[in-house]
Motif scaffolding. Structure first.
Motif, PDB file in Angstrom:
ATOM      1  N   ILE A   2     -19.479 -30.611 -52.218  1.00  0.00           N
ATOM      2  CA  ILE A   2     -18.030 -30.223 -52.391  1.00  0.00           C
ATOM      3  C   ILE A   2     -17.469 -31.343 -52.750  1.00  0.00           C
ATOM      4  O   ILE A   2     -17.273 -31.953 -52.276  1.00  0.00           O
ATOM      5  CB  ILE A   2     -18.026 -29.139 -51.446  1.00  0.00           C
ATOM      6  CG1 ILE A   2     -19.088 -28.432 -50.553  1.00  0.00           C
ATOM      7  CG2 ILE A   2     -16.582 -29.206 -51.284  1.00  0.00           C
ATOM      8  CD1 ILE A   2     -18.059 -27.310 -51.623  1.00  0.00           C
ATOM      9  N   THR A 150     -16.959 -33.772 -48.649  1.00  0.00           N
ATOM     10  CA  THR A 150     -17.994 -34.254 -47.525  1.00  0.00           C
ATOM     11  C   THR A 150     -17.233 -33.906 -45.992  1.00  0.00           C
ATOM     12  O   THR A 150     -17.876 -33.090 -45.439  1.00  0.00           O
ATOM     13  CB  THR A 150     -18.418 -35.161 -47.878  1.00  0.00           C
ATOM     14  OG1 THR A 150     -19.325 -35.050 -49.310  1.00  0.00           O
ATOM     15  CG2 THR A 150     -19.568 -34.895 -46.293  1.00  0.00           C
ATOM     16  N   ALA A 153     -16.227 -30.031 -45.595  1.00  0.00           N
ATOM     17  CA  ALA A 153     -17.445 -29.015 -45.886  1.00  0.00           C
ATOM     18  C   ALA A 153     -17.733 -29.208 -43.853  1.00  0.00           C
ATOM     19  O   ALA A 153     -18.172 -28.484 -43.640  1.00  0.00           O
ATOM     20  CB  ALA A 153     -18.783 -29.610 -46.111  1.00  0.00           C
ATOM     21  N   GLU A 157     -17.632 -26.001 -41.441  1.00  0.00           N
ATOM     22  CA  GLU A 157     -18.882 -25.195 -40.894  1.00  0.00           C
ATOM     23  C   GLU A 157     -18.896 -25.727 -38.827  1.00  0.00           C
ATOM     24  O   GLU A 157     -19.387 -24.825 -38.575  1.00  0.00           O
ATOM     25  CB  GLU A 157     -20.181 -26.755 -41.483  1.00  0.00           C
ATOM     26  CG  GLU A 157     -21.657 -26.550 -40.344  1.00  0.00           C
ATOM     27  CD  GLU A 157     -21.907 -25.316 -40.806  1.00  0.00           C
ATOM     28  OE1 GLU A 157     -22.225 -24.895 -39.847  1.00  0.00           O
ATOM     29  OE2 GLU A 157     -21.628 -24.819 -42.203  1.00  0.00           O
ATOM     30  N   ARG A 229     -21.672 -20.652 -44.881  1.00  0.00           N
ATOM     31  CA  ARG A 229     -22.537 -21.562 -45.790  1.00  0.00           C
ATOM     32  C   ARG A 229     -23.178 -21.063 -46.690  1.00  0.00           C
ATOM     33  O   ARG A 229     -23.426 -22.546 -47.670  1.00  0.00           O
ATOM     34  CB  ARG A 229     -23.582 -21.173 -44.389  1.00  0.00           C
ATOM     35  CG  ARG A 229     -22.646 -21.824 -42.851  1.00  0.00           C
ATOM     36  CD  ARG A 229     -23.743 -21.661 -41.644  1.00  0.00           C
ATOM     37  NE  ARG A 229     -22.727 -22.022 -40.580  1.00  0.00           N
ATOM     38  CZ  ARG A 229     -23.308 -21.211 -39.872  1.00  0.00           C
ATOM     39  NH1 ARG A 229     -24.189 -20.550 -39.591  1.00  0.00           N
ATOM     40  NH2 ARG A 229     -22.753 -22.109 -38.960  1.00  0.00           N
ATOM     41  N   LEU A 232     -21.093 -23.035 -49.408  1.00  0.00           N
ATOM     42  CA  LEU A 232     -20.515 -24.728 -48.977  1.00  0.00           C
ATOM     43  C   LEU A 232     -22.288 -25.317 -49.673  1.00  0.00           C
ATOM     44  O   LEU A 232     -21.943 -26.493 -50.066  1.00  0.00           O
ATOM     45  CB  LEU A 232     -20.574 -24.981 -47.335  1.00  0.00           C
ATOM     46  CG  LEU A 232     -19.191 -24.127 -47.029  1.00  0.00           C
ATOM     47  CD1 LEU A 232     -19.320 -24.601 -45.494  1.00  0.00           C
ATOM     48  CD2 LEU A 232     -18.273 -25.364 -47.789  1.00  0.00           C
ATOM     49  N   GLY A 235     -22.379 -25.319 -53.248  1.00  0.00           N
ATOM     50  CA  GLY A 235     -21.260 -27.019 -53.606  1.00  0.00           C
ATOM     51  C   GLY A 235     -20.691 -26.749 -55.308  1.00  0.00           C
ATOM     52  O   GLY A 235     -20.748 -25.200 -55.716  1.00  0.00           O
ATOM     53  N   ILE A 286      -9.746 -27.533 -51.597  1.00  0.00           N
ATOM     54  CA  ILE A 286     -10.953 -27.341 -52.889  1.00  0.00           C
ATOM     55  C   ILE A 286     -11.466 -26.981 -53.521  1.00  0.00           C
ATOM     56  O   ILE A 286     -10.634 -26.223 -54.236  1.00  0.00           O
ATOM     57  CB  ILE A 286     -12.272 -27.094 -51.378  1.00  0.00           C
ATOM     58  CG1 ILE A 286     -12.574 -27.442 -49.840  1.00  0.00           C
ATOM     59  CG2 ILE A 286     -13.445 -26.679 -52.165  1.00  0.00           C
ATOM     60  CD1 ILE A 286     -13.466 -26.771 -49.550  1.00  0.00           C
TER      61      ILE A 286
END
Length: 287
Positions: A2, A150, A153, A157, A229, A232, A235, A286
């Protein structure tokens, strides 16, 4: 991987030709836009730089600056084109002789274009070195976007996990809520001193169960968590996809909050909305 749309990189280079500093920064943008500030002698690089950005970056408003300072030895070393100066003097004297009057100033000769010269740099060689420096700066810029991506992400999460926990909490409350609602219906009949009819009671309970059933919303929340998910994990340029997922999350959270009259479930729905908003804000960063 990401990538964040917010990043900065700066790198300085030195050579016999002088000193150069590349700076690349980016902020959020719906599409890819690149802007350049380059010294005049290197304006020709802009087309090539834009092409490189298009290959390496998908979204973001990017500003790329190059500061260039030639070495002092090149700036101060002057030489005279004596042959040209002699021709200027000879032709000027010929004009004065023909005119029969007038004088000329030696400074005017020095100011004549091409008489005084500075050693020309080999711009092609300098450009090659500058492009090497640009590639190194761009790599650091991409690494910075990846590092921030990162972190984003991991942030998302955590919120996905928290939303799943809130959904499970609501599931655990539902049997208790259904019992409470049944008792509430029976109490209303009793207070109204209405003779209880098993069929009527059953109908009322079915209608109430339909109005307050949140199983579908909870299942959709679980589905959205799973899909997010996957996005993510996949990517790449997934910002727009995640932004769409945030809209879907909000729809289910709003419906969940409006269906059940229970303080604990309402609190869970509100918490979900807070978590979703936190994700939505970060998703805007993002790529």
């Amino acid at each position: 991987m990401i990538y964040s749309m917010t990043a900065f990189a700066r790198k300085q280079f030195k050579g016999d030709w002088g000193t150069a500093v590349w700076e690349i920064r980016s902020v959020n943008q719906r599409y890819l836009e690149s802007y350049f500030r380059l010294p005049e002698q290197f304006r020709g690089l802009e087309v090539n730089l834009k092409d490189i950005f298009r290959k390496r970056v998908q979204r973001g408003k990017i500003e790329c600056n190059l500061r260039f300072e030639a070495s002092s030895s090149n700036d101060n070393a002057l030489s005279m084109n004596q042959e040209l100066a002699a021709q200027v003097i000879q032709n000027t004297q010929w004009i004065l002789d023909k005119a029969g009057s007038g004088t000329f100033n030696a400074i005017d000769v020095l100011n004549w274009p091409g008489v005084m010269q500075t050693p020309e740099q080999d711009l092609d060689a300098v450009t090659v070195e500058l492009m090497v420096g640009f590639e190194q700066t761009l790599n650091e810029f991409i690494d910075a976007r990846a590092a921030e991506g990162t972190n984003l992400a991991a942030f998302i999460e955590q919120r996905l996990t928290a939303i799943g926990e809130q959904a499970n909490k609501v599931r655990s409350f539902m049997p208790e809520v259904q019992v409470w609602q049944k008792a509430r219906i029976l109490k209303k009949f009793e207070d109204a001193k209405v003779e209880l009819d098993s069929t009527r009671v059953e109908q009322e309970l079915v209608i109430l169960a339909q109005k307050t059933d949140v199983a579908e919303e909870l299942d959709r929340l679980d589905s959205h968590i799973s899909e997010s998910r996957k996005v993510l994990k996949k990517g790449g340029p997934v910002g727009r996809r995640l932004d769409f997922m945030m809209q879907e999350f909000n729809r289910e959270a709003n419906t969940l909050g409006s269906k059940v009259i229970n303080s604990e479930i309402t609190a869970a729905a509100v918490e979900c909305k807070v978590l979703i908003e936190q994700m939505r804000e970060q998703v805007q960063n993002i790529e």
